[in-house]
Scaffold this active site. Structure first.
Site, PDB file in Angstrom:
ATOM      1  N   ARG A  55       0.861  -1.201   0.000  1.00  0.00           N
ATOM      2  CA  ARG A  55       0.000   0.000   0.000  1.00  0.00           C
ATOM      3  C   ARG A  55       0.893   1.245   0.000  1.00  0.00           C
ATOM      4  NH1 ARG A  55      -4.502   0.494  -1.858  1.00  0.00           N
ATOM      5  NH2 ARG A  55      -5.380  -1.155  -0.567  1.00  0.00           N
ATOM      6  N   GLN A  79      -7.108  -8.116  -8.835  1.00  0.00           N
ATOM      7  CA  GLN A  79      -7.195  -6.685  -9.193  1.00  0.00           C
ATOM      8  C   GLN A  79      -5.811  -6.138  -9.507  1.00  0.00           C
ATOM      9  OE1 GLN A  79      -9.865  -3.834  -8.309  1.00  0.00           O
ATOM     10  NE2 GLN A  79      -8.613  -2.619  -6.895  1.00  0.00           N
ATOM     11  N   ARG A  84       2.512  -6.713  -9.572  1.00  0.00           N
ATOM     12  CA  ARG A  84       2.815  -6.076  -8.278  1.00  0.00           C
ATOM     13  C   ARG A  84       2.820  -7.054  -7.113  1.00  0.00           C
ATOM     14  NH1 ARG A  84      -2.533  -2.823  -6.012  1.00  0.00           N
ATOM     15  NH2 ARG A  84      -4.008  -4.555  -6.198  1.00  0.00           N
ATOM     16  N   HIS A 157       1.437   2.923 -10.592  1.00  0.00           N
ATOM     17  CA  HIS A 157       0.433   3.378  -9.612  1.00  0.00           C
ATOM     18  C   HIS A 157       1.099   4.221  -8.505  1.00  0.00           C
ATOM     19  CE1 HIS A 157      -3.013   3.248  -6.925  1.00  0.00           C
ATOM     20  NE2 HIS A 157      -3.703   2.550  -7.778  1.00  0.00           N
ATOM     21  N   GLU A 264      -1.248   8.588 -11.522  1.00  0.00           N
ATOM     22  CA  GLU A 264      -0.806   7.311 -12.077  1.00  0.00           C
ATOM     23  C   GLU A 264      -0.769   7.381 -13.608  1.00  0.00           C
ATOM     24  OE1 GLU A 264      -3.889   4.757 -10.603  1.00  0.00           O
ATOM     25  OE2 GLU A 264      -3.910   5.783  -8.672  1.00  0.00           O
TER      26      GLU A 264
HETATM   27  O1  TA6 Z   1      -5.931   3.611  -9.425  1.00  0.00           O
HETATM   28  C1  TA6 Z   1      -7.091   3.825  -8.666  1.00  0.00           C
HETATM   29  C2  TA6 Z   1      -7.635   2.473  -8.218  1.00  0.00           C
HETATM   30  O2  TA6 Z   1      -8.012   1.692  -9.323  1.00  0.00           O
HETATM   31  C3  TA6 Z   1      -8.791   2.734  -7.270  1.00  0.00           C
HETATM   32  O3  TA6 Z   1     -10.046   2.403  -7.849  1.00  0.00           O
HETATM   33  C4  TA6 Z   1      -8.451   1.854  -6.057  1.00  0.00           C
HETATM   34  O4  TA6 Z   1      -8.957   0.557  -6.228  1.00  0.00           O
HETATM   35  C5  TA6 Z   1      -6.932   1.921  -6.110  1.00  0.00           C
HETATM   36  O5  TA6 Z   1      -6.632   1.739  -7.485  1.00  0.00           O
HETATM   37  C6  TA6 Z   1      -6.209   0.969  -5.198  1.00  0.00           C
HETATM   38  O6  TA6 Z   1      -6.417  -0.356  -5.599  1.00  0.00           O
HETATM   39  P1  TA6 Z   1      -5.821  -1.527  -4.659  1.00  0.00           P
HETATM   40  O7  TA6 Z   1      -6.149  -2.810  -5.358  1.00  0.00           O
HETATM   41  O8  TA6 Z   1      -4.335  -1.291  -4.548  1.00  0.00           O
HETATM   42  O9  TA6 Z   1      -6.481  -1.353  -3.313  1.00  0.00           O
END
Ligand code: TA6
Length: 297
Positions: A55, A79, A84, A157, A264
């Site tokens: 994070r 996601q 990563r 990111h 990003e």
């Molecule tokens: O880049 C923005 C995003 O897609 C947000 O919608 C939020 O989900 C963020 O990334 C963080 O995602 P994560 O999977 O690291 O919690």
């Protein structure tokens, strides 16, 4: 030592005193210090043991941004994809009169069987971190080393550390159409971006230069902040979870949203098709705003 490997992270040190740290886990850059200050946000609750995405820092998004949607081949990936949350290797390092460089590699033989099965393409990623006195470049090269084409999203990111979210302004996106993922609406950016609540916006085809995160004033009125110069990455995502969404993130302190903003650079509005044997590259250069960047009033 300009580049030293300390168990699970690589430390780059520049003669000027600037430094950077990159965890082999995700090749996640978690610190960039220059002019005696930290410029990258890392949550105090960040988990660094490889059990989940870090994070903060600059997590690398590949091969999908967000959650893939069936019937797309990325639908069963985590996601933001597997880059990563996979262990990279330090491939090589070098230095010259002006910079210190480290290169990291990840390929299809290094990811888990689960991810390999879910996304059965042969690839090789080379991530280059180039540290100078007052700037840092992060460059990603993607090679399709198989015999089947694949399509991908990718994104750096980047979590920036800022003094106060109420004072930050993002310059350089004015006039662009953007997708507001909070309201699910499409709008046009009027003037600078300020943060007064949750923001999760995708600006497609954003300019490559002069995107600035301004958060203070230097002597003689010059803006204090960071300039983002991107190459090969068409889109910009702006994210701050604000209080309610931050409260739902176990690895994010409740009040930490005051001290960060994600700007990003990526290719996320559309998938990029990469033919068998082809390569693609994208990068960003983050640099300290100098006296010539006057505060936009
Ligand atoms: O880049 C923005 C995003 O897609 C947000 O919608 C939020 O989900 C963020 O990334 C963080 O995602 P994560 O999977 O690291 O919690």
């Amino acid at each position: 030592m300009p580049v030293s490997q300390q168990s699970d992270k690589t430390v780059l040190t520049h003669p000027s005193g600037s430094s950077a740290e990159v965890y082999l886990y995700g090749a996640t850059l978690t610190s960039w210090k220059s002019a005696g200050k930290e410029h990258i946000f890392l949550s105090e609750k960040a988990i660094l043991d490889g059990s989940k995405a870090i994070r903060g820092g600059i997590p690398l998004v590949f091969p999908v941004f967000g959650k893939g949607k069936a019937p797309h081949v990325t639908a069963s990936l985590p996601q933001h994809g597997f880059a990563r949350i996979s262990r990279w290797k330090l491939a090589n390092s070098s230095e010259d009169a002006h910079s210190v460089t480290a290169q990291f590699g990840l390929d299809h033989t290094m990811i888990s069987d689960e991810y390999r099965k879910a996304w059965p393409y042969d690839f090789s990623l080379i991530y280059t971190v180039k540290l100078s006195a007052e700037s840092i470049e992060t460059h990603l090269k993607i090679h399709n080393v198989g015999d089947k084409s694949f399509d991908f999203n990718t994104l750096l990111h980047t979590y920036f550390l800022i003094p106060d979210v109420h004072k930050v302004r993002v310059i350089g996106l004015s006039g662009l159409d953007y997708h507001d993922k909070v309201s699910s609406k499409f709008s046009k950016q009027e003037g600078e971006v300020v943060i007064r609540n949750e923001v999760d916006s995708v600006y497609a085809n954003a300019p490559s230069e002069n995107i600035q995160i301004q958060y203070g004033v230097q002597e003689q009125g010059a803006a204090e902040g960071i300039n983002v110069h991107k190459n090969g990455l068409g889109d910009i995502v702006v994210w701050n979870p604000w209080s309610e969404r931050a409260a739902g993130l176990a690895d994010f302190g409740d009040e930490e949203y005051h001290r960060m903003i994600c700007i990003e650079a990526g290719q996320v509005a559309e998938f990029i098709a990469l033919a068998a044997g082809a390569s693609w590259a994208g990068s960003q250069v983050l640099s300290l705003l100098t006296g010539s960047h006057h505060l936009v009033v």
